[in-house]
Scaffold this active site. Structure first.
Site, PDB file in Angstrom:
ATOM      1  N   ASN A 219      -1.854   2.229   5.698  1.00 53.75           N
ATOM      2  CA  ASN A 219      -0.969   1.164   5.226  1.00 53.75           C
ATOM      3  C   ASN A 219      -0.587   0.340   6.443  1.00 53.75           C
ATOM      4  OD1 ASN A 219       1.117  -0.394   4.153  1.00 53.75           O
ATOM      5  ND2 ASN A 219       2.608   1.258   4.243  1.00 53.75           N
ATOM      6  N   GLY A 220      -0.933  -0.934   6.443  1.00 51.60           N
ATOM      7  CA  GLY A 220      -0.615  -1.777   7.597  1.00 51.60           C
ATOM      8  C   GLY A 220      -1.786  -2.680   7.918  1.00 51.60           C
TER       9      GLY A 220
ATOM     10  N   LYS B 155       6.220  -4.383  -3.721  1.00 60.05           N
ATOM     11  CA  LYS B 155       7.662  -4.220  -3.531  1.00 60.05           C
ATOM     12  C   LYS B 155       8.080  -4.318  -2.069  1.00 60.05           C
ATOM     13  CE  LYS B 155      11.734  -3.034  -5.093  1.00 60.05           C
ATOM     14  NZ  LYS B 155      12.382  -4.194  -5.730  1.00 60.05           N
TER      15      LYS B 155
ATOM     16  N   HIS C 136      18.805 -36.603  -6.721  1.00 57.37           N
ATOM     17  CA  HIS C 136      18.035 -37.060  -5.566  1.00 57.37           C
ATOM     18  C   HIS C 136      16.549 -36.748  -5.710  1.00 57.37           C
ATOM     19  CE1 HIS C 136      21.692 -38.135  -3.480  1.00 57.37           C
ATOM     20  NE2 HIS C 136      22.194 -36.972  -3.870  1.00 57.37           N
TER      21      HIS C 136
ATOM     22  N   LYS D 156      13.290 -15.058 -10.026  1.00 62.11           N
ATOM     23  CA  LYS D 156      13.015 -13.972 -10.983  1.00 62.11           C
ATOM     24  C   LYS D 156      12.038 -14.446 -12.049  1.00 62.11           C
ATOM     25  CE  LYS D 156      14.048 -11.249  -9.287  1.00 62.11           C
ATOM     26  NZ  LYS D 156      14.734 -11.080  -8.051  1.00 62.11           N
TER      27      LYS D 156
ATOM     28  N   TRP E 294      -2.654  -2.752  -1.750  1.00 66.38           N
ATOM     29  CA  TRP E 294      -2.312  -4.171  -1.888  1.00 66.38           C
ATOM     30  C   TRP E 294      -3.174  -4.870  -0.840  1.00 66.38           C
ATOM     31  CZ3 TRP E 294      -0.323  -8.210   1.056  1.00 66.38           C
ATOM     32  CH2 TRP E 294       0.167  -9.304   0.330  1.00 66.38           C
TER      33      TRP E 294
ATOM     34  N   ARG F 282       4.128  -0.380  -4.672  1.00 66.61           N
ATOM     35  CA  ARG F 282       3.805  -0.914  -3.348  1.00 66.61           C
ATOM     36  C   ARG F 282       2.481  -1.670  -3.326  1.00 66.61           C
ATOM     37  NH1 ARG F 282       6.863   1.661   0.566  1.00 66.61           N
ATOM     38  NH2 ARG F 282       5.394   1.004   2.149  1.00 66.61           N
TER      39      ARG F 282
ATOM     40  N   CYS G 271       0.850  -1.187   0.000  1.00 66.73           N
ATOM     41  CA  CYS G 271       0.000   0.000   0.000  1.00 66.73           C
ATOM     42  C   CYS G 271       0.889   1.242   0.000  1.00 66.73           C
ATOM     43  CB  CYS G 271      -0.934   0.093   1.193  1.00 66.73           C
ATOM     44  SG  CYS G 271      -2.094  -1.274   1.274  1.00 66.73           S
TER      45      CYS G 271
ATOM     46  N   GLU H 278       8.375 -14.959 -10.578  1.00 70.06           N
ATOM     47  CA  GLU H 278       7.585 -13.801 -10.149  1.00 70.06           C
ATOM     48  C   GLU H 278       7.144 -12.915 -11.295  1.00 70.06           C
ATOM     49  OE1 GLU H 278       9.610 -11.390  -7.237  1.00 70.06           O
ATOM     50  OE2 GLU H 278      11.506 -11.550  -8.293  1.00 70.06           O
TER      51      GLU H 278
ATOM     52  N   GLU I  64      17.987 -17.632  -7.196  1.00 69.11           N
ATOM     53  CA  GLU I  64      17.579 -16.277  -7.569  1.00 69.11           C
ATOM     54  C   GLU I  64      17.062 -16.239  -9.022  1.00 69.11           C
ATOM     55  OE1 GLU I  64      16.829 -13.698  -6.144  1.00 69.11           O
ATOM     56  OE2 GLU I  64      17.069 -12.044  -7.551  1.00 69.11           O
TER      57      GLU I  64
HETATM   58  C1  F6R Z   1      12.083 -10.608  -5.318  1.00 68.83           C
HETATM   59  C2  F6R Z   1      11.817  -9.603  -4.308  1.00 68.83           C
HETATM   60  C3  F6R Z   1      11.424 -10.044  -2.942  1.00 68.83           C
HETATM   61  C4  F6R Z   1      12.215  -9.254  -1.894  1.00 68.83           C
HETATM   62  C5  F6R Z   1      11.728  -9.593  -0.485  1.00 68.83           C
HETATM   63  C6  F6R Z   1      12.527  -8.885   0.571  1.00 68.83           C
HETATM   64  O1  F6R Z   1      12.410 -10.036  -6.531  1.00 68.83           O
HETATM   65  O2  F6R Z   1      11.908  -8.432  -4.561  1.00 68.83           O
HETATM   66  O3  F6R Z   1      11.616 -11.409  -2.774  1.00 68.83           O
HETATM   67  O4  F6R Z   1      13.565  -9.546  -2.047  1.00 68.83           O
HETATM   68  O5  F6R Z   1      10.379  -9.233  -0.361  1.00 68.83           O
HETATM   69  O6  F6R Z   1      12.446  -7.512   0.462  1.00 68.83           O
HETATM   70  P1  F6R Z   1      13.479  -6.561   1.140  1.00 68.83           P
HETATM   71  O7  F6R Z   1      14.807  -6.815   0.536  1.00 68.83           O
HETATM   72  O8  F6R Z   1      12.983  -5.178   0.838  1.00 68.83           O
HETATM   73  O9  F6R Z   1      13.463  -6.872   2.611  1.00 68.83           O
END
Ligand code: F6R
Length: 611
Positions: free
Chosen positions: A99-100, A606, A507, A488, A73, A27, A2, A491, A484
């Site tokens: 937000n929260g 984010k 395994h 990527k 969100w 957000r 949010c 998502e 990673e």
């Molecule tokens: C993946 C991504 C998330 C963040 C995770 C932690 O691309 O962006 O997996 O890495 O939500 O976020 P931070 O680093 O802001 O604590």
């Protein structure tokens, strides 16, 4: 999670708020809304993106010099017009953006309903504003006092801004656990979840602290604690350029951020290392370095991509500084009564500096006497303020929801931390230390060389855009790179993908391999090269399609792979900084070919400020 924006001053609030909401859309983006004092206190809201709200409001008279706005969100209640913020109070005298999460909203709601309140949404936020108005009426107190009393009774996390029909020159805001920044202009104030909606109007900001209430009335800002003591607003200068938060000619923020990595990695090292005189200093850690030197155990806590950076760091710290490192998901750590001893050092990694689970894990470790180091990107965010010491990434704002440049900056900073510790402990020789500094300094140029192959990676992406599954393999320090790469892809393209240590394939996951299965293998020339060659053979034998990330000039793997992407040679421990780049590009282009919205992937946000 949010985004909130508010304005009070002498300009038209609507365009400022809409533009601000667009900047905060990373957000959350399932609905948006705005409240203005245009004749009366009017709320306008719509399911969908901020652009949908804008379209819906086209042609309406929206003149007001005060307003609040929200991009959502969803937590409580599905994405819909009725659940979008702002929410009115019972008498429509007040409206709130929030937000929260208010955890005790159900009991508050029941009590209010028993006393005749009618709710028009499924949200906890609507309960919050009804509750505030109820207190105001029953206690016959000011709005400010009612907010204060309400905050002492709610459980949960919040950043809120409240607008009142009775005063069109007043906004009341508060925070606990969710971020809130106030931009201070000349006779005007801008409130937002982060500084990006503010920067084009003023670079003077006040970061509201937890359990503080900000009252903006008649062009004056007052900050009070929830216990009603005055706190002098501490105005800071923002170190943020407008161009850093714009796309700058790229189609997407994610692509811009991938291409920014030569610069962001350099910025993470700027002023900190200089191989010519064997210099390496992380100023923010200096005061607590002795604690790190004497510890027997480092626990890294993080989530998502930051957790992957932590896994890379585990290999690097253990190899260079010979210290025991454990890497934990913050969300697991905080709920399982972890064994923390007083001498333990915690490193909390977070791009946003706001991740709720990481923050809670920090508080838990602190309460057990550990020393906490933060590795964060967003300056002034909650995690750096909750830690004893730390090092910022200096990667610049990361707006694409999929993290890219933060990962490489995190690995760079963590590598510098490990090197600094190793040098002080004497666990590496001066010549090895020097060699690693030189190699680190060369990383940005090598990243540029990889980025120059983007057309080739785009071509490979087209070949695999319709795949249903992907497997990513890596060994040693490149195993987290495989994780990673898979994250990527998942998502942003919604293709199922798994990352595995290559040797684990036999395994279980090997059962998945057939002619339909693309397997991305990080197969650079290092001490596990021979082993990874065998893993590739195993994939080939089952007709899997191999996309190999290899060291420049290598020919053997070329012959047994369907596609290869070459990366320049570097020290084994630094390979993740290079190997991850083609994987970021691969996921980006595959998502584009599939028509996905890479900057705003479904269901994601984010900054994960709820647990
Ligand atoms: C993946 C991504 C998330 C963040 C995770 C932690 O691309 O962006 O997996 O890495 O939500 O976020 P931070 O680093 O802001 O604590």
């Amino acid at each position: 999670m949010c985004g909130i924006v508010a304005y009070v001053g002498h300009r038209e609030a609507y365009p400022i708020i809409i533009k601000g909401l667009k900047r905060l859309e990373y957000r959350g983006y399932d609905s948006a809304g705005i409240a203005l004092m245009n004749g009366d206190l009017n709320v306008y809201k719509k399911k969908g993106k901020v652009a949908d709200l804008e379209q819906y409001l086209e042609g309406q008279k929206l003149n007001s010099t005060i307003g609040i706005g929200h991009t959502r969100w969803a937590t409580h209640g599905e994405p819909s017009d009725r659940n979008a913020h702002p929410h009115y109070s019972e008498n429509k005298n007040l409206a709130i953006i929030h937000n929260g999460i208010i955890e005790n909203y159900a009991s508050l709601k029941q009590d209010l309903e028993n006393r005749g309140h009618v709710f028009h949404s499924d949200t906890d936020s609507e309960v919050f504003i009804h509750f505030i108005e109820d207190i105001q009426q029953n206690a016959k107190c000011s709005l400010e006092e009612a907010v204060r009393l309400a905050l002492s009774k709610v459980v949960g996390a919040y950043a809120i801004v409240i607008i009142s029909r009775d005063n069109n020159n007043q906004l009341i805001a508060a925070r606990k656990g969710s971020p809130l920044v106030i931009g201070v202009g000349k006779d005007e104030f801008f409130l937002a979840s982060d500084a990006t909606p503010i920067i084009e109007y003023t670079n003077e900001v006040v970061y509201v602290n937890d359990l503080e209430i900000a009252i903006i009335r008649d062009n004056k800002l007052t900050i009070k604690t929830i216990e009603n003591t005055d706190n002098t607003p501490y105005i800071q200068k923002l170190d943020l350029e407008l161009e850093a938060i714009e796309k700058g000619g790229y189609d997407h923020f994610m692509l811009k951020e991938i291409f920014e990595q030569p610069k962001s990695i350099k910025d993470a090292m700027r002023g900190r290392i200089n191989s010519e005189n064997n210099h390496l200093v992380l100023g923010g850690l200096r005061d607590y370095m002795n604690r790190m030197l004497s510890t027997n155990r480092i626990v890294i806590i993080a989530c998502g991509t930051s957790w992957h950076a932590g896994l890379v760091a585990e290999y690097i710290f253990e190899e260079l500084a010979r210290v025991n490192v454990e890497v934990e998901y913050a969300s697991e750590f905080r709920y399982r009564n972890p064994v923390i001893n007083e001498g333990d050092v915690i490193i909390a990694i977070s791009q946003s500096g706001e991740t709720a689970d990481t923050l809670a894990a920090i508080e838990l470790a602190k309460s057990k006497g550990a020393i906490i180091f933060g590795v964060c990107n967003v300056v002034g965010s909650s995690i750096p303020r909750a830690t004893h010491a730390g090092a910022y990434l200096h990667a610049g704002p990361e707006i694409g929801v999929a993290s890219t440049k933060a990962f490489t900056a995190q690995v760079t900073v963590l590598t510098m931390m490990a090197l600094s510790l190793a040098q002080k402990k004497g666990t590496i020789t001066e010549s090895k230390f020097h060699e690693l500094l030189v190699d680190l300094e060369q990383i940005p140029t090598k990243v540029e060389q990889i980025l120059a192959q983007s057309e080739k990676i785009k071509y490979i992406s087209q070949e695999f855009k319709d795949a249903k599954n992907f497997l990513y393999l890596g060994r040693g320090v490149n195993f987290p790179v495989a994780l990673e790469g898979a994250l990527k892809l998942k998502e942003i393209s919604y293709i199922h993908a798994e990352g595995y240590p290559a040797a684990e394939m036999k395994h279980g996951p090997i059962a998945l391999i057939d002619e339909e299965m693309p397997v991305v293998v990080v197969a650079t020339k290092d001490n596990s090269y021979e082993k990874i060659v065998s893993n590739i053979q195993e994939v080939r034998a089952r007709k899997g399609k191999v996309i190999a990330i290899v060291t420049e000039g290598e020919t053997h793997i070329q012959k047994m792979s369907d596609f290869v992407i070459e990366i320049p040679a570097t020290h084994d421990l630094l390979v993740p900084l290079l190997a991850v780049i083609p994987l970021q590009l691969l996921s980006y282009y595959i998502a584009i070919y599939r028509g996905c919205n890479v900057d705003q992937p479904r269901n994601l946000a984010k900054s994960v400020t709820v647990e």
